[in-house]
Structures are given as C-alpha cells and as structure tokens.
Design a protein around this motif. Structure first.
Motif, PDB file in Angstrom:
ATOM      1  N   SER A 168       0.858  -1.187   0.000  1.00  0.00           N
ATOM      2  CA  SER A 168       0.000   0.000   0.000  1.00  0.00           C
ATOM      3  C   SER A 168       0.892   1.235   0.000  1.00  0.00           C
ATOM      4  O   SER A 168       2.014   1.190   0.517  1.00  0.00           O
ATOM      5  N   VAL A 169       0.342   2.328  -0.527  1.00  0.00           N
ATOM      6  CA  VAL A 169       1.096   3.588  -0.560  1.00  0.00           C
ATOM      7  C   VAL A 169       0.190   4.719  -0.076  1.00  0.00           C
ATOM      8  O   VAL A 169      -0.979   4.785  -0.463  1.00  0.00           O
ATOM      9  N   ALA A 170       0.716   5.561   0.797  1.00  0.00           N
ATOM     10  CA  ALA A 170      -0.044   6.729   1.273  1.00  0.00           C
ATOM     11  C   ALA A 170       0.913   7.917   1.406  1.00  0.00           C
ATOM     12  O   ALA A 170       2.137   7.741   1.435  1.00  0.00           O
ATOM     13  N   ALA A 171       0.331   9.102   1.483  1.00  0.00           N
ATOM     14  CA  ALA A 171       1.160  10.305   1.592  1.00  0.00           C
ATOM     15  C   ALA A 171       0.519  11.304   2.547  1.00  0.00           C
ATOM     16  O   ALA A 171      -0.706  11.359   2.672  1.00  0.00           O
ATOM     17  N   VAL A 172       1.376  12.066   3.209  1.00  0.00           N
ATOM     18  CA  VAL A 172       0.874  13.078   4.151  1.00  0.00           C
ATOM     19  C   VAL A 172       1.842  14.267   4.163  1.00  0.00           C
ATOM     20  O   VAL A 172       3.011  14.108   3.833  1.00  0.00           O
ATOM     21  N   SER A 173       1.315  15.425   4.560  1.00  0.00           N
ATOM     22  CA  SER A 173       2.206  16.578   4.707  1.00  0.00           C
ATOM     23  C   SER A 173       2.500  16.805   6.189  1.00  0.00           C
ATOM     24  O   SER A 173       1.667  16.495   7.054  1.00  0.00           O
ATOM     25  N   GLU A 189      -2.329  26.889   7.326  1.00  0.00           N
ATOM     26  CA  GLU A 189      -1.088  26.445   7.980  1.00  0.00           C
ATOM     27  C   GLU A 189       0.035  26.319   6.955  1.00  0.00           C
ATOM     28  O   GLU A 189       1.168  26.722   7.210  1.00  0.00           O
ATOM     29  N   ASP A 190      -0.312  25.775   5.792  1.00  0.00           N
ATOM     30  CA  ASP A 190       0.673  25.609   4.718  1.00  0.00           C
ATOM     31  C   ASP A 190       1.255  26.977   4.339  1.00  0.00           C
ATOM     32  O   ASP A 190       2.457  27.133   4.148  1.00  0.00           O
ATOM     33  N   ALA A 191       0.361  27.970   4.253  1.00  0.00           N
ATOM     34  CA  ALA A 191       0.812  29.308   3.849  1.00  0.00           C
ATOM     35  C   ALA A 191       1.695  29.956   4.919  1.00  0.00           C
ATOM     36  O   ALA A 191       2.516  30.819   4.619  1.00  0.00           O
ATOM     37  N   ALA A 192       1.520  29.527   6.179  1.00  0.00           N
ATOM     38  CA  ALA A 192       2.280  30.128   7.278  1.00  0.00           C
ATOM     39  C   ALA A 192       3.516  29.292   7.637  1.00  0.00           C
ATOM     40  O   ALA A 192       4.297  29.673   8.511  1.00  0.00           O
ATOM     41  N   ALA A 193       3.696  28.147   6.982  1.00  0.00           N
ATOM     42  CA  ALA A 193       4.748  27.210   7.401  1.00  0.00           C
ATOM     43  C   ALA A 193       6.147  27.712   7.051  1.00  0.00           C
ATOM     44  O   ALA A 193       6.377  28.246   5.968  1.00  0.00           O
ATOM     45  N   ALA A 194       7.077  27.511   7.998  1.00  0.00           N
ATOM     46  CA  ALA A 194       8.481  27.835   7.743  1.00  0.00           C
ATOM     47  C   ALA A 194       9.147  26.649   7.048  1.00  0.00           C
ATOM     48  O   ALA A 194      10.124  26.820   6.316  1.00  0.00           O
ATOM     49  N   VAL A 195       8.631  25.451   7.320  1.00  0.00           N
ATOM     50  CA  VAL A 195       9.139  24.237   6.681  1.00  0.00           C
ATOM     51  C   VAL A 195       7.936  23.403   6.252  1.00  0.00           C
ATOM     52  O   VAL A 195       6.967  23.272   7.000  1.00  0.00           O
ATOM     53  N   ASP A 196       8.022  22.875   5.060  1.00  0.00           N
ATOM     54  CA  ASP A 196       6.906  22.129   4.487  1.00  0.00           C
ATOM     55  C   ASP A 196       7.483  20.838   3.918  1.00  0.00           C
ATOM     56  O   ASP A 196       8.428  20.875   3.145  1.00  0.00           O
ATOM     57  N   LEU A 197       6.938  19.698   4.332  1.00  0.00           N
ATOM     58  CA  LEU A 197       7.492  18.421   3.867  1.00  0.00           C
ATOM     59  C   LEU A 197       6.373  17.461   3.505  1.00  0.00           C
ATOM     60  O   LEU A 197       5.462  17.243   4.299  1.00  0.00           O
ATOM     61  N   ASN A 198       6.405  16.950   2.295  1.00  0.00           N
ATOM     62  CA  ASN A 198       5.440  15.930   1.885  1.00  0.00           C
ATOM     63  C   ASN A 198       6.142  14.591   1.900  1.00  0.00           C
ATOM     64  O   ASN A 198       7.250  14.449   1.378  1.00  0.00           O
ATOM     65  N   LEU A 199       5.475  13.627   2.513  1.00  0.00           N
ATOM     66  CA  LEU A 199       6.081  12.327   2.766  1.00  0.00           C
ATOM     67  C   LEU A 199       5.249  11.264   2.053  1.00  0.00           C
ATOM     68  O   LEU A 199       4.033  11.201   2.248  1.00  0.00           O
ATOM     69  N   VAL A 200       5.889  10.448   1.226  1.00  0.00           N
ATOM     70  CA  VAL A 200       5.189   9.328   0.568  1.00  0.00           C
ATOM     71  C   VAL A 200       5.855   8.048   1.045  1.00  0.00           C
ATOM     72  O   VAL A 200       7.075   7.890   0.918  1.00  0.00           O
ATOM     73  N   MET A 201       5.058   7.145   1.610  1.00  0.00           N
ATOM     74  CA  MET A 201       5.628   5.915   2.173  1.00  0.00           C
ATOM     75  C   MET A 201       4.771   4.705   1.818  1.00  0.00           C
ATOM     76  O   MET A 201       3.606   4.840   1.447  1.00  0.00           O
ATOM     77  N   ASN A 202       5.347   3.522   1.985  1.00  0.00           N
ATOM     78  CA  ASN A 202       4.563   2.308   1.734  1.00  0.00           C
ATOM     79  C   ASN A 202       4.320   1.536   3.030  1.00  0.00           C
ATOM     80  O   ASN A 202       4.829   1.894   4.103  1.00  0.00           O
ATOM     81  N   SER A 203       3.541   0.452   2.889  1.00  0.00           N
ATOM     82  CA  SER A 203       3.139  -0.317   4.077  1.00  0.00           C
ATOM     83  C   SER A 203       4.296  -1.148   4.632  1.00  0.00           C
ATOM     84  O   SER A 203       4.167  -1.738   5.705  1.00  0.00           O
TER      85      SER A 203
END
Ligand code: UDP
Length: 247
Positions: A168-173, A189-203
């Motif tokens: 399975s694959v899912a992603a979150v910020s 929150e995204d617009a105010a973020a100093a750091v923004d990271l999108n993470l894609v991972m598997n099961s």
C-alpha cells in the motif's frame, strides 16, 4: 510565509499530531475501472483509474516488459478562490500540476509489480474538487485506493492472474508552523509554514519520496527527525483508513 491569525492554536482546533477527518467514497465515478472520492478535511479529490490494453511507445521501442502507470492531476476551476483557469484554456500545463502528476505516477509505480501488470497502461486521474492544502497527498492516498479497486476488478474479470500490488502507498504533509511541528497542514497552515514536507511511504515502512523545503527558512537534522516521526505516525493511520475502505 504569512503569519497565522491565532498563536499556537491550529485553525481547526486539532492537536499537532492529528490528521484532518478522512473519508473515502468508493465507486464515485461509475465508468472508471476503480474510483474513489477522498475527502480529507476540506480537501476533496476525485481519483479515477482506467486501463488501456497497450503500453507507451517508448516501452515497445526499448523492449521493456510489463506495463505502465501514468497519472494526471488537475485542480477544477471552482476548487479554489479565485477561479483557477483550466490549463486547456491557457494552452499549456501548469508547472505545479506537472510536478504533482509525476509525483503521483512515481508513488503508484512503487506500489505495483509492473511486470505482473502485463502489457497494459493504468491511467490515474486525480481531479481536485476542493482545495485546502495537501491536495497532492490526498491524490496519492486516494489514487492508491482507486488503483486497488481497479486491480480487483481486472482480477475478477480474469484479465490479471496474479495480483500485481505489492505494498500500500499513502502520503501526508508535515510542517513547522510558528516553531511547532504539525501533521497534515491545511491551507492557512501551509501558507504560514516555515518548513513544508510531503512524505510518501509504503506499508513496508519504506520511503518512496520526501519533498521537503524551508520557506524563507532552514531546518535542522533534529527538526527533520521530528517531522519524520510525526509523518510516519500519520502514514500509519492513513494505511489503516485505506484498508478499511477496501475491506
Ligand atoms: N492553491 C490554490 N491555487 C493554486 C495552487 C495552490 O488555491 O493554484 C492552494 C490549495 O489550497 C493547495 C494549497 O494552496 O492545496 C497548497 O498548495 P501546494 O502547491 O503546496 O500543494 P498541495 O499542498 O495542495 O499538495
């Protein structure tokens, strides 16, 4: 970086490690081989999967065995304010859309054994109905469910003998807002973020992609570790929600 209106509190009262409410409405597009509407807070994305019994020309030319998965991503004009002009009207694909659809394609290709897929192409369409941050992570998380439904259908129709899905694959910020690491950023929150990271991972707990950046800011290794811990816990919950939607 725009300051958030209220200090330390999340716009919707969530805890720092809390996801927005998630709902998956399967078979949303009846003509698709597999589809779902993912509603994740105020972000809504329609994910539809269809199958073509052919492979891209470059695969034939290079004698690459198996099949392919390709993705398209688009924000519907009324998904945001002000109205977003369709790419077709402008005559060219938005750079951001292109980046996101490549990300979705890479994420899903990591979920599947392309050789087991046989000489066919899976087309994944992600259309944003409503945007409130995290549309790419919603697209990936929903597209995996639509892909699983499509594979199920191909197997029941006897077109596929062996299940090509491997993980399975899912992603979150995740991000840092006013010094605080937060899971699953909404737009403000995204617009105010100093750091923004999108993470894609598997099961299997493996990383497929990390898209992280400081916005007029930098981050330390310790902060990165904090963000990964938050994100991994979020992915764990998302994988459970996907399994429940597919049960
Ligand atoms: N957004 C928008 N119009 C655009 C691009 C972005 O309204 O043309 C908003 C939308 O709410 C989106 C958010 O900005 O979810 C954050 O965009 P980003 O590029 O970071 O991608 P996302 O977080 O959606 O994956």
């Amino acid at each position: 970086m725009t300051p958030l209106p209220s200090h330390n509190a999340r716009a919707d009262g969530r805890k720092p490690d809390q996801l927005r409410p998630l709902r998956l409405q399967n078979h949303f597009a009846p003509h698709a081989t597999g589809s779902t509407l993912i509603e994740w807070g105020n972000t809504r994305v329609i994910c539809g999967v269809m199958v073509e019994e052919s492979v891209p020309r470059w695969m034939k030319e290079q004698n690459v065995p198996g099949g392919w998965i390709t993705a398209e991503y688009s924000m519907l004009p009324y998904s945001t304010r002000p109205r977003k002009t369709r790419d077709i009207t402008k005559g060219k694909l938005d750079g951001r859309s292109q980046e996101i659809q490549r990300l979705i394609g890479r994420a899903l290709r990591a979920a599947i054994d392309l050789e087991k897929l046989g000489p066919r192409t899976i087309c994944v369409d992600c259309d944003v109905l409503q945007a409130d941050g995290g549309t790419r992570t919603a697209a990936i998380t929903g597209a995996f469910v639509a892909l699983s439904l499509a594979v199920r259908r191909l197997m029941s129709e006897g077109l596929l003998k062996n299940n090509p899905l491997q993980h399975s694959v899912a992603a979150v910020s995740v991000g840092i807002v006013q010094g605080q690491p937060l899971l699953d950023l909404c737009y403000t929150e995204d617009a105010a973020a100093a750091v923004d990271l999108n993470l894609v991972m598997n099961s299997a707990g493996e990383f497929i992609e990390l898209q992280g950046s400081g916005e007029e800011s930098t981050f330390s290794e310790a902060q990165l570790a904090q963000l990964l811990t938050l994100g991994k816990a979020g992915i764990h919950q998302l994988l459970h929600a996907q399994q429940a939607a597919l049960a």
